[in-house]
Design a protein around this motif. Structure first.
Motif, PDB file in Angstrom:
ATOM      1  N   CYS A 192       1.689   5.839  -7.755  1.00 25.25           N
ATOM      2  CA  CYS A 192       1.604   4.518  -7.150  1.00 25.25           C
ATOM      3  C   CYS A 192       2.701   4.383  -6.104  1.00 25.25           C
ATOM      4  O   CYS A 192       3.549   5.269  -5.945  1.00 25.25           O
ATOM      5  CB  CYS A 192       1.719   3.426  -8.217  1.00 25.25           C
ATOM      6  N   TYR A 193       2.677   3.255  -5.407  1.00 22.74           N
ATOM      7  CA  TYR A 193       3.713   2.997  -4.404  1.00 22.74           C
ATOM      8  C   TYR A 193       3.964   1.493  -4.344  1.00 22.74           C
ATOM      9  O   TYR A 193       3.023   0.694  -4.321  1.00 22.74           O
ATOM     10  CB  TYR A 193       3.287   3.507  -3.032  1.00 22.74           C
TER      11      TYR A 193
ATOM     12  N   ILE B 236      -2.267   8.544  -1.972  1.00 25.62           N
ATOM     13  CA  ILE B 236      -0.950   7.900  -2.057  1.00 25.62           C
ATOM     14  C   ILE B 236       0.151   8.848  -1.590  1.00 25.62           C
ATOM     15  O   ILE B 236       1.072   8.446  -0.871  1.00 25.62           O
ATOM     16  CB  ILE B 236      -0.695   7.414  -3.505  1.00 25.62           C
TER      17      ILE B 236
ATOM     18  N   TRP C 100      -1.408   0.784  -4.865  1.00 27.00           N
ATOM     19  CA  TRP C 100      -0.568   0.659  -3.663  1.00 27.00           C
ATOM     20  C   TRP C 100      -0.251  -0.822  -3.500  1.00 27.00           C
ATOM     21  O   TRP C 100      -1.145  -1.639  -3.339  1.00 27.00           O
ATOM     22  CB  TRP C 100      -1.312   1.189  -2.445  1.00 27.00           C
TER      23      TRP C 100
ATOM     24  N   ASN D 106      -7.257   9.373  -5.517  1.00 23.81           N
ATOM     25  CA  ASN D 106      -6.315   8.318  -5.183  1.00 23.81           C
ATOM     26  C   ASN D 106      -4.867   8.813  -5.157  1.00 23.81           C
ATOM     27  O   ASN D 106      -4.067   8.394  -4.319  1.00 23.81           O
ATOM     28  CB  ASN D 106      -6.457   7.183  -6.198  1.00 23.81           C
TER      29      ASN D 106
ATOM     30  N   LYS E 108       2.610   8.110   1.419  1.00 24.98           N
ATOM     31  CA  LYS E 108       4.064   8.180   1.195  1.00 24.98           C
ATOM     32  C   LYS E 108       4.725   9.076   2.238  1.00 24.98           C
ATOM     33  O   LYS E 108       5.866   8.811   2.684  1.00 24.98           O
ATOM     34  CB  LYS E 108       4.354   8.734  -0.208  1.00 24.98           C
TER      35      LYS E 108
END
Length: 394
Positions: A104-105, A7, A77, A3, A11
Motif C-alpha cells: 500500500c501507499y 503500487i 493507495w 495491484n 512508488k
C-alpha cells in the motif's frame, strides 16, 4: 499487472519526483527535466498493463516535467493517513486484512508500513475475541465492533451481559501501543483443546472486566496492557491441565487398561475350561473295568489328541496375550500423541508408563499361569501313563 506491482511502480515515480499531489483518481508527479527518460520508462510499464489508465505529460514553467495520471481509485493507495486508517480499520474489524494489504501507499506518511503491521496485529486480537465471545456486532458504518460476553450469576440465578467495544477513536489513539499478539493465544482450529482454551480465555476476560469495575476498556485494559490478562489465562489453563484434563487422561488410560485386563483374564478363563478335558479322560480311564488292546488304544489316542489340542490352544493364547500388550501400547500411544497437548504429555508421562508396566505385568502373570497349566498337563499325563501301564499288566 497486479495491484502490488502497480503500487511499486507508482512508488518509483514518487521516489524520483520533486513533489506530488493526489486525490481519489488524479495523480500528479512533478519532476526535473533530467528525470524524464526514467519517468517515461516507469510510465510505460503502468500504461501497458493498465489500459484504463491514461496520462498527460507536459513541461511546467520550463523547469519541471509534470505527469498526470487519471484513473478510478487504486486499491491500497491513499492520499492521506486518515483515509488509510478508516479503510484498514474496517478491514481489520471484518477480519479481511491479508498479506496483499501490506502493499500500500500513504501519501506523505513515512511510517505507514508500521501502521499496516499494527492493523494486522489488531486483527489477531479481534479474531480472538470473536472466537471467545461468539457474539459480536458491527456499527452501521463498520467503524466499531461490540462484543457481547455472557456470564451465569449463580447467586441471582440470572445471566449477565457484558459489552466490550473496539471503536475508531480509541483505536486511533492507541494503535501503536497495542501489545504484540502473544503466541500462547494463537489457538488454531486443529488444536486438541480448542474449546477448553477458549472457555478459559472467556473466564480470563470476565475476570479482567470485573477487576476494573465499570471502567473497563478492551483496548486500554487488554490490548494495550495484556500482561495481566495473559497471566490470568495461563493460570486458568494450568489449573485446567492439573485438575480436569489430567483427570480426563486418567479416565481414558484406566478404561483402556481395564479393557486389556479383561481380555487377558478371558484368555485364562477360556483355557481353564478347555484344560478340563484332560482330567475328564483320566477319570474315564479309572472307570474302565475290562482292559484289552482296543480299549487301551482308544484311551491313549483320546489322551494324545486332547493333550495335543490343549497344548496348541495354550501356546496360541500366549501369542494372544503378547498381541494384547502390543495393542495396548499402540492404543495408549495414540491417546498420548493424538488427544494430549504438549504440556499434558510432560505432566502425564508417568501415567502412561505405569499403565503399560501394569499391563505387561498382568500379561506376564497370565503367561506364567498358562505355563503352569501346561506343566500340570504333562504331570497328569505322566501319572495317567503309569496308571495305564499298571492296569494293562494286571
Amino acid at each position: 499487472m497486479d495491484n502490488s506491482t502497480l503500487i511499486l511502480n507508482l512508488k518509483s515515480l514518487v521516489a524520483i519526483s520533486d513533489s506530488t499531489q493526489f486525490d481519489s483518481f488524479v495523480f500528479i508527479f512533478n519532476l526535473k527535466p533530467e528525470k524524464e527518460l526514467e519517468a517515461k520508462k516507469i510510465t510505460e510499464k503502468i500504461i501497458d498493463s493498465n489500459k484504463d489508465f491514461f496520462y498527460e505529460l507536459y513541461k511546467k514553467d520550463g523547469e519541471l516535467l509534470q505527469i498526470t495520471f487519471v484513473k478510478e481509485k487504486i486499491n491500497n493507495w491513499f492520499s492521506n493517513y486518515q483515509e488509510f486508517f478508516n479503510e484498514y480499520l474496517k478491514l481489520a474489524l471484518k477480519s479481511e486484512l491479508s498479506e496483499i494489504h501490506k502493499f500500500c501507499y500513504v501519501h506523505e506518511n513515512e511510517n505507514y508500513q508500521d501502521k499496516v503491521n499494527a492493523f494486522l496485529n489488531l486483527q489477531k486480537w479481534i479474531n480472538l475475541f470473536k472466537k471467545v465471545t461468539k457474539n459480536y456486532f458491527y456499527s452501521h458504518d463498520h467503524n466499531s465492533i461490540t462484543f457481547h460476553i455472557f456470564e451465569d450469576v449463580d447467586s441471582d440465578k440470572k445471566v449477565r451481559k457484558h459489552e466490550i467495544i473496539i471503536d475508531s477513536e480509541e483505536t486511533q489513539l492507541n494503535l501503536m501501543k497495542i501489545n504484540k499478539f502473544p503466541a500462547s493465544l494463537d489457538i488454531s482450529e486443529n488444536c486438541i483443546y480448542n474449546i477448553e482454551k477458549h472457555l478459559v480465555l472467556k473466564i480470563a476476560t470476565l475476570s479482567t472486566i470485573k477487576s476494573k469495575d465499570d471502567n473497563f476498556s478492551l483496548t486500554r485494559d487488554i490490548l494495550c496492557n495484556a500482561d495481566e490478562f495473559i497471566e490470568r489465562y495461563e493460570k486458568g489453563y494450568e489449573f485446567y491441565i492439573n485438575k480436569y484434563s489430567i483427570d480426563k487422561i486418567i479416565r481414558e488410560v484406566e478404561k483402556a487398561k481395564i479393557d486389556y485386563f479383561e481380555k487377558i483374564n478371558n484368555i485364562i478363563n477360556d483355557n481353564q475350561t478347555k484344560s478340563m478335558s484332560i482330567p475328564a479322560i483320566i477319570l474315564g480311564t479309572s472307570l474302565v473295568r475290562s482292559w484289552n488292546l482296543s480299549s487301551a488304544a482308544l484311551i491313549i489316542s483320546s489322551m494324545l489328541l486332547a493333550a495335543y489340542w490343549v497344548y496348541l490352544n495354550l501356546t496360541h493364547k500366549i501369542e494372544s496375550i503378547d498381541d494384547c500388550v502390543i495393542s495396548a501400547e499402540k492404543v495408549l500411544d495414540h491417546v498420548k500423541n493424538e488427544q494430549v497437548s504438549e504440556v499434558e504429555k510432560i505432566v502425564s508421562e508417568c501415567i502412561f508408563k505405569n499403565s503399560i508396566k501394569e499391563i505387561k505385568k498382568k500379561s506376564k502373570s497370565a503367561k506364567n499361569t498358562i505355563c503352569k497349566m501346561i506343566y500340570s498337563i504333562f504331570i497328569a499325563i505322566f501319572i495317567w501313563a503309569i496308571y495305564l501301564i499298571l492296569n494293562i499288566n494286571n
